[in-house]
Structure formats: C-alpha cells, structure tokens
Motif scaffolding. Sequence first.
Motif, mmCIF file in Angstrom:
data_model
loop_
_atom_site.group_PDB
_atom_site.id
_atom_site.type_symbol
_atom_site.label_atom_id
_atom_site.label_comp_id
_atom_site.label_asym_id
_atom_site.label_seq_id
_atom_site.Cartn_x
_atom_site.Cartn_y
_atom_site.Cartn_z
ATOM 1 N N ARG A 352 31.533 42.674 47.960
ATOM 2 C CA ARG A 352 32.067 41.387 48.428
ATOM 3 C C ARG A 352 32.123 40.336 47.317
ATOM 4 O O ARG A 352 33.095 39.589 47.201
ATOM 5 N N SER A 356 35.888 38.829 46.639
ATOM 6 C CA SER A 356 36.020 37.438 47.101
ATOM 7 C C SER A 356 36.616 36.541 46.011
ATOM 8 O O SER A 356 36.985 35.399 46.290
ATOM 9 N N GLN A 357 36.741 37.055 44.791
ATOM 10 C CA GLN A 357 37.345 36.291 43.693
ATOM 11 C C GLN A 357 38.875 36.334 43.738
ATOM 12 O O GLN A 357 39.527 35.555 43.034
ATOM 13 N N ARG A 359 42.312 36.104 45.972
ATOM 14 C CA ARG A 359 42.796 35.583 47.243
ATOM 15 C C ARG A 359 43.774 36.525 47.948
ATOM 16 O O ARG A 359 43.990 36.397 49.158
ATOM 17 N N ASN A 362 42.606 39.838 51.214
ATOM 18 C CA ASN A 362 42.125 38.985 52.301
ATOM 19 C C ASN A 362 42.163 39.642 53.679
ATOM 20 O O ASN A 362 41.989 38.968 54.695
ATOM 21 N N LEU A 464 36.319 35.296 55.081
ATOM 22 C CA LEU A 464 36.605 35.741 53.714
ATOM 23 C C LEU A 464 37.645 34.835 53.055
ATOM 24 O O LEU A 464 37.481 34.427 51.896
ATOM 25 N N THR A 465 38.698 34.500 53.797
ATOM 26 C CA THR A 465 39.756 33.640 53.253
ATOM 27 C C THR A 465 39.220 32.262 52.894
ATOM 28 O O THR A 465 39.567 31.703 51.841
ATOM 29 N N GLU A 467 36.136 31.484 52.122
ATOM 30 C CA GLU A 467 35.275 31.627 50.945
ATOM 31 C C GLU A 467 36.108 31.766 49.675
ATOM 32 O O GLU A 467 35.791 31.158 48.638
ATOM 33 N N GLN A 468 37.182 32.548 49.735
ATOM 34 C CA GLN A 468 38.058 32.717 48.571
ATOM 35 C C GLN A 468 38.716 31.396 48.182
ATOM 36 O O GLN A 468 38.863 31.096 46.990
ATOM 37 N N LYS A 469 39.099 30.603 49.163
ATOM 38 C CA LYS A 469 39.711 29.300 48.879
ATOM 39 C C LYS A 469 38.732 28.375 48.164
ATOM 40 O O LYS A 469 39.092 27.696 47.187
ATOM 41 N N HIS A 472 38.295 29.567 44.601
ATOM 42 C CA HIS A 472 39.490 29.245 43.812
ATOM 43 C C HIS A 472 39.493 27.774 43.402
ATOM 44 O O HIS A 472 39.762 27.438 42.227
#
Length: 610
Positions: A352, A356-357, A359, A362, A464-465, A467-469, A472
């Motif tokens: 993960r 998660s780095q 985007r 997803n 997940l999305t 967290e990725q945002k 970023h």
Amino acid sequence: MLTAAAAAEPGGRRESAPVVPALGPEAVAGRRPGMAFMEKPPAGKVLLDDTVPLTAAIEASQSLQSHTEYIIRVQRGISVENSWQIVRRYSDFDLLNNSLQIAGLSLPLPPKKLIGNMDREFIAERQKGLQNYLNVITTNHMLSNCELVKKFLDPNNYSANYTEIALQQVSMFFRSEPKWEVVEPLKDIGWRIRKKYFLMKIKNQPKERLVLSWADLGPDKYLSDKDFQCLIKLLPSCLHPYIYRVTFATANESSALLIRMFNEKGTLKDLIYKSKPKDPFLKKYCNPKKGQGLELHQIKTYGRQILEVLKFLHDKGFPYGHLHASNVMLDGNTCRLLDLENSLLGLPSFYRSNFSQFRKINTLESVDVHCFGHLLYEMTYGRPPDSVPVDSFPPAPSMAVVAVLESMLSCEACKNGMPTVSWLLQMPLFSDVLLTTSEKPQFKIPTKLKEALRIAKECIEKRLTEEQKQIHQHRRLARAQSHHGSEEERKKRKILARKKSKRSAIENSEEHSAKYNNSNNSAGSGASSPLTSPSSPTPPSTAGISTLPPPPPPPPAAPLPPSSTEMPIQLQPQAMNGLSRGALLSSIQNFRKGTLRKAETCDHSAPKIG
C-alpha cells in the motif's frame, strides 16, 4: 523546556515513555487501553493503518546524571499534526538493534563508548549517527512494518502482546470446538502485527497438521457485522484450482479465525528465497542469501495461474488487493491464492505505501495488477525491485518478461495506469500456456452479499483515492518549497531584486526630474505675479489682499436692485481673494531666481551733459 515525562525517576532507570503523545485523528487506534480485545470498537473510531510509514527526527538531547536522553519527533504519514514525541536512551537503541539482528542486515548503529560518553562533542556526533540509524530502519520496507520498530517509535498504539491476545481468543473458540488442539504458535511467520498463526491438529488425526490464522479488523472494514460474518463463513465453500482451500472459518464483530491445511513446502516466496516456512518473516525474506529467479517455464505457468484466479475474483465482484509472493501457496506445480479474508477484514495491502504514491492505481483491480508486477519481478530476478517505478530492468530469461514488467512497473505505467488482467492474459508470455485442470471453479455469493461487497469495495477505493490526493498535494508543496529554497533560485531572486531596485531608482529619478521641470514651468507662467522693471516700485503683498490692480472706479450706478441680489456681490470679492492668495503662495513657493529674464532698461534719470 522539557516536560515532566522527560525527567528521570529518582533512584532508578527512567522508563522510556513518550514526552508528548499528540496523536492526530488518523493515528487514533480503534482500541483504547484496557479494552477487551473481542469487544467491538466504539462507533466513529478510526482503526489504525499499520502500513502508513513512520518517520523520526531527533530534535534535541538532554544529559542527566549518568546518561543522555534523545528527544525524538515521530510522524505518521504526511501530516505534521499527526506527530508525537518519545524519549530514548542509547541503551534503547542498542536493545532494538540486537532484536533486529535476526534480519541479517548490517545496521549503522553508532558504537558504544564507556569513557567520555558525556562530552558535548561526542553527544552531538552520536546524535547524528542515531539519526542515520533511524532513517535506515524507517525507509526499509520490511523493517519499518515490523512490530519491533513500531513499538520503539509508537508505544502508545503497539504496546499490546498480540500473540497472547490471539492465543486467548483461540482458546475461547476451542471451548465450543473441542476437536481442535493447538500444537505451537508459529511466531512472526507473517509480516502483519495484528495477524497471528498457530500450528494445529485434529485430536482424532494427530499426524495431520493444519495452520490457524487469527486476525483483527483493519481500517478498510466497511461491511456490516452481519454481512462480514456471513462472508467469512462462506469462504470454505469457495472451490477453485488456484485458491488454497479454507477448512474452517468463523468470525465475530472484531476478528476472524480461519483454518487451512499446513503445507511443508511453504509459499512461492519460500521457493524463491530457499527459506523454511516456519522461520520468522524477517529472517526468511529481509536479507536472503540464496534468492534465485525461477526458470522461464515456471514464470509462465505460475503467472498464468495467478492471472486466472485474479480474473475469476474480479468477475465475481470479490475484492482482493493482497497479492504478493507470501500469499501464494505452492502445491506441486500449482499456485494457489491465500488470504481471501483480508479484504473482508479491511486489512491494508503489503504494497500500500508503494501504490498509494500513484493516483492512477485507484481501483482494487489495478492494485492487483500492480502487485502482480512486483510478484513477477521477484519470480524473474529472485529479489524485489529496489524501488518502483523501475527505470531499467536487468536482463531476463526472455524479452517477453521485460515487456510485461514494463507494462506494470515502469514510470509510464505508474503514471498512466495499469493494464487489465484480460490484457495480460493475451500477452505472448502467458497466452500459449496450457492449463491442465479438471476442477471446476465454484463460489456462489448471494445477490445481497454481492451488493454489500460492491459498496465495501467502493469505500476502500474512496479512502485510497483520498490518501493519494493528499500525498500528491504534499509532494507538490514540498517540490515548490525545495525549488524556492535552492541555491540557484536564491541567486535568481537576488538578481531580480537588484534589477527591481535599479528600475525603481531610475523611475524615482525621472519622476523627480519631471516634478522639477513642472515647477520651473509653473514659476515662469502667468500664474505668478507680473514682473516689473527695477525702477518701478513693487507693491506691498499682504495676506488676504489681491495683488491684481484695482478696477477703475465704476460709473454712477443706477439704484440698487432688490436685496436678493446682494449675496453674489458680497461673495465675489471673497472668491477672487481666495484665488489670488493661492496664486501668490504658489508663485512664492515655486520661485527660482534662475528663471528670471534679464530686463533691458532705459534710465533717463542721469543728468544730460551737453
């Protein structure tokens, strides 16, 4: 100023406890201290994600009577607010380092020093060494996720003895199921802190060995308690040639317990690293000495089998997201997938912190494909990739392998998105593999539970999305700050500041010159009092009296008009006086001697001499 927790207790060694346990909302575990382990977590509590990386920075040191303590700021994830302080002595670091020797790594802990270890220069040098040590263990994927490091950096959330707790729960279960018996705990054979394993046997079949896995809930558990328990109990009915069968499964509101047959050969990862299945996870995989890539025909066959079972689960709408080499059991020449219960429990994936780095990764389908890329890399090269994305791939048994790896682990793939499982099955590497199995897949999921799985999957992907945002945005801000603080950027700012300063000086000079010229022009204009010849007397100038020559006396006037016309006649001199006074003051203020024109005079006052 140090808090009370930093002070030493008189007459004994001070306990290494946190100084300021300031945890943010994301760091709050779903279990409060002293809470019964089988008790359901309170509603609204956020369960801790153990895969979120911890970073540690030594902020200061303090010397007491006989030792030095180091004040460390620990942060979970990217949020500065989600941080806390701990206090550690060198002996604490030494104890941790001794415990991590099982990993077989050479860790850079500064050496001990018995004499002169309280000198200021020595303490400063040791602090640098300890910071380097923390950097190494927190950036190593396996070390950073192990229980030893988590307890060292976050004692508030990792103080429980999960092996003892799991054993208690298993013992309670066996009261209602007397046919099972625990042989021994399989200590630390997995990487998860809150998942424990036990070797089992059936009392009337003492030679047969089984393995029991017990796991706590995770942060991605979105199923209702009823649906969760129904789906866990449904797992033994899942029949597929590439899924390792579950012998028994049960669950309550806070955990699940599953029993499978014990395989002496171990997992696919054990085959790659030539390790013993019962050894601790760190010993087996952290620094393997005998890791070796598989033969091309094994890579093709195992890869095709794994892709087939992933497609089966995706078509069923069953979320997985936990593919890695330790979750693939080897049964002869057949790969069988393990731990389908992980997604139901809401446990975070092993990779993960990596995906998660990116985007574009997803969905759980794209997560499975990306994780398959990691697994294929290990099968090919006998070790995990040093970093992802992979810039260049070493020579492989076939260029077809590299082509598939590039579609999942290259910079372009991580940036633009993963291929589908169906697309991978059509690649030349896997399309010509013949699968010989007569077992028909069977996994019947009721329509109501399918809908519950769909909603849970959407919730997992939404977290997940988000967290990725956040990651970023944090990276963009960090890049901007780094660029702004770079030496080259500082030089550019200095040059721009100089140019701006010069431009401002020139503009001020031009403005001053323009004002000067305007004042000169106004001094020579008709707004000033008329010039007279030197021989002419200059009339006195007094405030409030106009310098204009008085008008000639008016002719005899007719009788005055009515009184209503008197007001304008009285106001007119005041207005004239105001304008004259302003003109006079302006003329005096703007007077410049150099602007006077030389006048030619004709003096007739001198006597004429005939």
